[in-house]
Design a protein around this motif. Structure first.
Motif, PDB file in Angstrom:
ATOM      1  N   GLU A  16       6.898 -57.186  18.154  1.00 25.85           N
ATOM      2  CA  GLU A  16       5.509 -56.750  18.014  1.00 25.85           C
ATOM      3  C   GLU A  16       5.335 -55.392  18.680  1.00 25.85           C
ATOM      4  O   GLU A  16       5.895 -55.128  19.740  1.00 25.85           O
ATOM      5  CB  GLU A  16       4.613 -57.781  18.698  1.00 25.85           C
ATOM      6  N   ALA A  17       4.560 -54.512  18.036  1.00 28.76           N
ATOM      7  CA  ALA A  17       4.291 -53.188  18.598  1.00 28.76           C
ATOM      8  C   ALA A  17       2.852 -52.784  18.306  1.00 28.76           C
ATOM      9  O   ALA A  17       2.239 -53.279  17.359  1.00 28.76           O
ATOM     10  CB  ALA A  17       5.247 -52.161  18.018  1.00 28.76           C
ATOM     11  N   THR A  18       2.330 -51.872  19.117  1.00 30.24           N
ATOM     12  CA  THR A  18       0.980 -51.355  18.901  1.00 30.24           C
ATOM     13  C   THR A  18       1.011 -50.019  18.172  1.00 30.24           C
ATOM     14  O   THR A  18       0.038 -49.643  17.529  1.00 30.24           O
ATOM     15  CB  THR A  18       0.238 -51.186  20.233  1.00 30.24           C
ATOM     16  N   ALA A  19       2.138 -49.288  18.285  1.00 30.82           N
ATOM     17  CA  ALA A  19       2.276 -47.986  17.612  1.00 30.82           C
ATOM     18  C   ALA A  19       3.753 -47.659  17.446  1.00 30.82           C
ATOM     19  O   ALA A  19       4.586 -48.098  18.235  1.00 30.82           O
ATOM     20  CB  ALA A  19       1.596 -46.889  18.424  1.00 30.82           C
ATOM     21  N   VAL A  20       4.049 -46.885  16.393  1.00 32.71           N
ATOM     22  CA  VAL A  20       5.414 -46.429  16.130  1.00 32.71           C
ATOM     23  C   VAL A  20       5.340 -44.957  15.725  1.00 32.71           C
ATOM     24  O   VAL A  20       4.466 -44.566  14.960  1.00 32.71           O
ATOM     25  CB  VAL A  20       6.075 -47.244  14.986  1.00 32.71           C
ATOM     26  N   PRO A  23      10.596 -39.799  12.994  1.00 35.34           N
ATOM     27  CA  PRO A  23      10.833 -38.400  12.599  1.00 35.34           C
ATOM     28  C   PRO A  23      10.950 -38.264  11.079  1.00 35.34           C
ATOM     29  O   PRO A  23      12.045 -38.299  10.520  1.00 35.34           O
ATOM     30  CB  PRO A  23      12.153 -38.067  13.301  1.00 35.34           C
ATOM     31  N   GLY A  24       9.841 -38.128  10.391  1.00 35.31           N
ATOM     32  CA  GLY A  24       9.851 -37.945   8.943  1.00 35.31           C
ATOM     33  C   GLY A  24      10.445 -36.596   8.578  1.00 35.31           C
ATOM     34  O   GLY A  24      10.435 -35.669   9.395  1.00 35.31           O
ATOM     35  N   GLY A  30       2.988 -40.920  12.828  1.00 32.53           N
ATOM     36  CA  GLY A  30       2.484 -41.952  13.725  1.00 32.53           C
ATOM     37  C   GLY A  30       1.947 -43.111  12.903  1.00 32.53           C
ATOM     38  O   GLY A  30       1.206 -42.910  11.944  1.00 32.53           O
ATOM     39  N   ILE A  31       2.346 -44.323  13.268  1.00 30.99           N
ATOM     40  CA  ILE A  31       1.941 -45.516  12.520  1.00 30.99           C
ATOM     41  C   ILE A  31       1.241 -46.472  13.474  1.00 30.99           C
ATOM     42  O   ILE A  31       1.787 -46.831  14.521  1.00 30.99           O
ATOM     43  CB  ILE A  31       3.172 -46.202  11.892  1.00 30.99           C
ATOM     44  N   LEU A  32       0.026 -46.876  13.106  1.00 32.65           N
ATOM     45  CA  LEU A  32      -0.752 -47.833  13.881  1.00 32.65           C
ATOM     46  C   LEU A  32      -1.039 -49.064  13.022  1.00 32.65           C
ATOM     47  O   LEU A  32      -0.718 -49.086  11.832  1.00 32.65           O
ATOM     48  CB  LEU A  32      -2.077 -47.202  14.319  1.00 32.65           C
ATOM     49  N   ASN A  33      -1.671 -50.079  13.615  1.00 27.65           N
ATOM     50  CA  ASN A  33      -2.061 -51.275  12.859  1.00 27.65           C
ATOM     51  C   ASN A  33      -2.900 -50.893  11.651  1.00 27.65           C
ATOM     52  O   ASN A  33      -3.676 -49.937  11.692  1.00 27.65           O
ATOM     53  CB  ASN A  33      -2.859 -52.240  13.739  1.00 27.65           C
TER      54      ASN A  33
END
Length: 77
Positions: A16-20, A23-24, A30-33
């Protein structure tokens, strides 16, 4: 959201993570829920995963990231 980081040899992270941050090839993503569906090629760089236990960092040589229904799958080299 659920995050899986997989290489041909092993699974680097699953949990489980809150943000990822990845390097595109056109810049950092940045990826959030509840992120919109996305598929992106990745370049050499650092994947950062923010969890309840702190931030974890993984060096990759490239790969592909898929975001769909609060699940992020990173196939990395």
């Amino acid at each position: 959201m659920i995050v899986d980081i997989i290489t041909p040899d092993t699974e680097l992270f699953s949990g489980e993570a809150t943000a990822v941050t990845v390097p595109g090839i056109d810049g950092s993503l940045g990826i959030l829920n509840n992120h919109a569906p996305l598929i992106s090629a990745l370049k050499k760089g650092e994947v950062k995963v923010s969890t309840s236990e702190g931030e974890k960092k993984f060096e990759i040589k490239g790969g592909v990231a898929e975001v769909l229904k609060n699940k992020v799958i990173i196939l990395a080299e």
